[in-house]
Motif scaffolding. Structure first.
Motif, PDB file in Angstrom:
ATOM      1  N   ASP A  83       0.841  -1.188   0.000  1.00  0.00           N
ATOM      2  CA  ASP A  83       0.000   0.000   0.000  1.00  0.00           C
ATOM      3  C   ASP A  83       0.879   1.242   0.000  1.00  0.00           C
ATOM      4  OD1 ASP A  83      -2.538  -1.301   0.120  1.00  0.00           O
ATOM      5  OD2 ASP A  83      -2.103  -1.787   2.203  1.00  0.00           O
ATOM      6  N   LYS A  84       0.344   2.333  -0.549  1.00  0.00           N
ATOM      7  CA  LYS A  84       1.106   3.580  -0.604  1.00  0.00           C
ATOM      8  C   LYS A  84       0.312   4.705   0.025  1.00  0.00           C
ATOM      9  CE  LYS A  84       3.505   6.763  -3.728  1.00  0.00           C
ATOM     10  NZ  LYS A  84       3.907   7.054  -5.117  1.00  0.00           N
ATOM     11  N   SER A  85       0.954   5.411   0.945  1.00  0.00           N
ATOM     12  CA  SER A  85       0.327   6.576   1.557  1.00  0.00           C
ATOM     13  C   SER A  85       0.311   7.724   0.552  1.00  0.00           C
ATOM     14  CB  SER A  85       1.111   6.988   2.812  1.00  0.00           C
ATOM     15  OG  SER A  85       0.734   8.273   3.238  1.00  0.00           O
ATOM     16  N   SER A  88       2.432  10.902   2.286  1.00  0.00           N
ATOM     17  CA  SER A  88       3.859  10.771   2.600  1.00  0.00           C
ATOM     18  C   SER A  88       4.659  10.096   1.495  1.00  0.00           C
ATOM     19  CB  SER A  88       4.034   9.967   3.887  1.00  0.00           C
ATOM     20  OG  SER A  88       3.619   8.628   3.710  1.00  0.00           O
ATOM     21  N   GLY A  89       4.022   9.265   0.684  1.00  0.00           N
ATOM     22  CA  GLY A  89       4.749   8.507  -0.336  1.00  0.00           C
ATOM     23  C   GLY A  89       5.336   7.212   0.183  1.00  0.00           C
ATOM     24  N   LEU A  90       5.164   6.907   1.466  1.00  0.00           N
ATOM     25  CA  LEU A  90       5.678   5.668   2.045  1.00  0.00           C
ATOM     26  C   LEU A  90       4.860   4.481   1.543  1.00  0.00           C
ATOM     27  CD1 LEU A  90       7.670   4.772   4.546  1.00  0.00           C
ATOM     28  CD2 LEU A  90       5.479   4.338   5.662  1.00  0.00           C
ATOM     29  N   GLU A 149       9.799   5.925  11.896  1.00  0.00           N
ATOM     30  CA  GLU A 149       8.820   6.328  12.913  1.00  0.00           C
ATOM     31  C   GLU A 149       7.401   6.306  12.341  1.00  0.00           C
ATOM     32  OE1 GLU A 149       9.615   9.600  15.392  1.00  0.00           O
ATOM     33  OE2 GLU A 149      11.278   8.503  16.331  1.00  0.00           O
ATOM     34  N   LEU A 150       7.256   6.719  11.095  1.00  0.00           N
ATOM     35  CA  LEU A 150       5.938   6.686  10.460  1.00  0.00           C
ATOM     36  C   LEU A 150       5.458   5.247  10.318  1.00  0.00           C
ATOM     37  CD1 LEU A 150       3.645   8.208   9.044  1.00  0.00           C
ATOM     38  CD2 LEU A 150       4.982   8.113   6.928  1.00  0.00           C
ATOM     39  N   ASN A 160      -4.537   9.084   7.243  1.00  0.00           N
ATOM     40  CA  ASN A 160      -4.577   8.047   8.268  1.00  0.00           C
ATOM     41  C   ASN A 160      -4.583   6.655   7.653  1.00  0.00           C
ATOM     42  OD1 ASN A 160      -7.070   8.041   7.151  1.00  0.00           O
ATOM     43  ND2 ASN A 160      -8.221   8.241   9.062  1.00  0.00           N
ATOM     44  N   SER A 161      -3.911   6.527   6.506  1.00  0.00           N
ATOM     45  CA  SER A 161      -3.947   5.265   5.767  1.00  0.00           C
ATOM     46  C   SER A 161      -2.980   4.229   6.310  1.00  0.00           C
ATOM     47  CB  SER A 161      -3.639   5.517   4.283  1.00  0.00           C
ATOM     48  OG  SER A 161      -2.364   6.129   4.148  1.00  0.00           O
ATOM     49  N   ILE A 162      -2.010   4.638   7.136  1.00  0.00           N
ATOM     50  CA  ILE A 162      -1.015   3.697   7.656  1.00  0.00           C
ATOM     51  C   ILE A 162      -1.352   3.368   9.105  1.00  0.00           C
ATOM     52  CG2 ILE A 162       1.439   3.264   8.032  1.00  0.00           C
ATOM     53  CD1 ILE A 162       2.056   5.458   6.010  1.00  0.00           C
ATOM     54  N   PRO A 163      -1.728   2.137   9.386  1.00  0.00           N
ATOM     55  CA  PRO A 163      -2.016   1.777  10.779  1.00  0.00           C
ATOM     56  C   PRO A 163      -0.722   1.610  11.561  1.00  0.00           C
ATOM     57  CG  PRO A 163      -2.214  -0.152   9.380  1.00  0.00           C
ATOM     58  CD  PRO A 163      -1.967   1.010   8.462  1.00  0.00           C
ATOM     59  N   PRO A 164      -0.745   1.796  12.866  1.00  0.00           N
ATOM     60  CA  PRO A 164       0.471   1.595  13.658  1.00  0.00           C
ATOM     61  C   PRO A 164       0.855   0.123  13.719  1.00  0.00           C
ATOM     62  CG  PRO A 164      -1.402   1.976  15.097  1.00  0.00           C
ATOM     63  CD  PRO A 164      -1.894   2.208  13.705  1.00  0.00           C
TER      64      PRO A 164
END
Length: 239
Positions: A83-85, A88-90, A149-150, A160-164
């Motif tokens: 998946d891509k944020s 952020s591009g992550l 960290e992200l 808020n697409s990246i869950p912890p």
């Protein structure tokens, strides 16, 4: 007598020609045999994937097939979508879901990681796996690249697409330069040493060449462009 000798020589030469032809046919047949193909294992730990597998996952447009970590008790190899944020591009994908509560800024984080680059003949850079020395820092203290960290804390706000991550989880991330080591090149006098610049940085005194490969890609003032970083992260709980 002369005629008999000539006939003997003639017969001998014909015999030699036949033998030579048989030898040549044998060589040609051997050359046409297909070479044996190497068989590679299909189950490998995500923290020790070979460089080609790392690059295959890193360069996929939206998804890549990666292998579940056998050391993480994953049941079977499976394909994971990266998946891509949008903000952020992550890029990220979970190989194993953790359990428990997510970490918060100000808490101590402890991870094992395998680092690779998306370019170069030797993309694999360094891993803490099996070294017995995880990478530790306090979340939010500015000592660690933002991409890690992200990946651990997850994204907040509009993106808020990246869950912890949860303790025990394993996540692959592909970190763009602006979330990596780009800030080092903006420094007036970068030290490029763990504890002096933003980490993680492979130990300089290691004999595996990891520090030299990292320096070439991410702390080389003669190469302002920094390729994306591929990181496989295993998050630990309290240790």
């Amino acid at each position: 007598y002369i005629i008999s000798s000539l006939m003997y020589i003639h017969v001998t030469m014909k015999a030699l020609i036949v033998v030579a032809a048989v030898v040549l046919l044998g060589c040609a047949s051997a050359l046409q045999q297909p070479a044996a193909t190497n068989q590679f294992p299909t189950r490998r730990s995500i923290l020790s994937l070979p460089p080609k597998a790392v690059i295959a996952a890193a360069t996929g447009a939206s998804s890549a097939t990666i292998i579940s970590p056998s050391t993480a008790n994953a049941a079977k190899p499976n394909g994971l979508i990266l998946d891509k944020s949008s903000e952020s591009g992550l890029k990220w994908a979970d190989a194993k879901q953790g359990t428990g509560q997510p970490l918060k800024p100000g808490m101590l984080a402890s991870i094992d990681y395998s680092m690779a680059s998306t370019v170069g003949r030797q993309p694999q850079i360094y891993t803490t796996k099996d070294k017995g020395v995880p990478y530790r820092w306090t979340l939010g203290d500015g000592s660690t690249i933002a991409g890690i960290e992200l990946a651990i804390l997850g994204s907040t706000g509009n993106d808020n697409s990246i869950p912890p991550m949860l303790p025990g989880g394993i996540r692959r991330v592909i970190i763009p330069a602006n979330l990596g080591y780009q800030s080092i090149l903006n420094e007036k006098d970068p030290k490029c040493i763990e504890g002096k610049d933003i980490g993680p940085i492979p130990p300089k005194n290691n004999s595996d060449g990891g520090y030299q490969r990292w320096y070439q890609f991410y702390c080389n003032p003669r190469i302002p462009y920094q390729p994306d970083i591929v990181l496989d992260i295993k998050l630990y709980g309290k240790r």
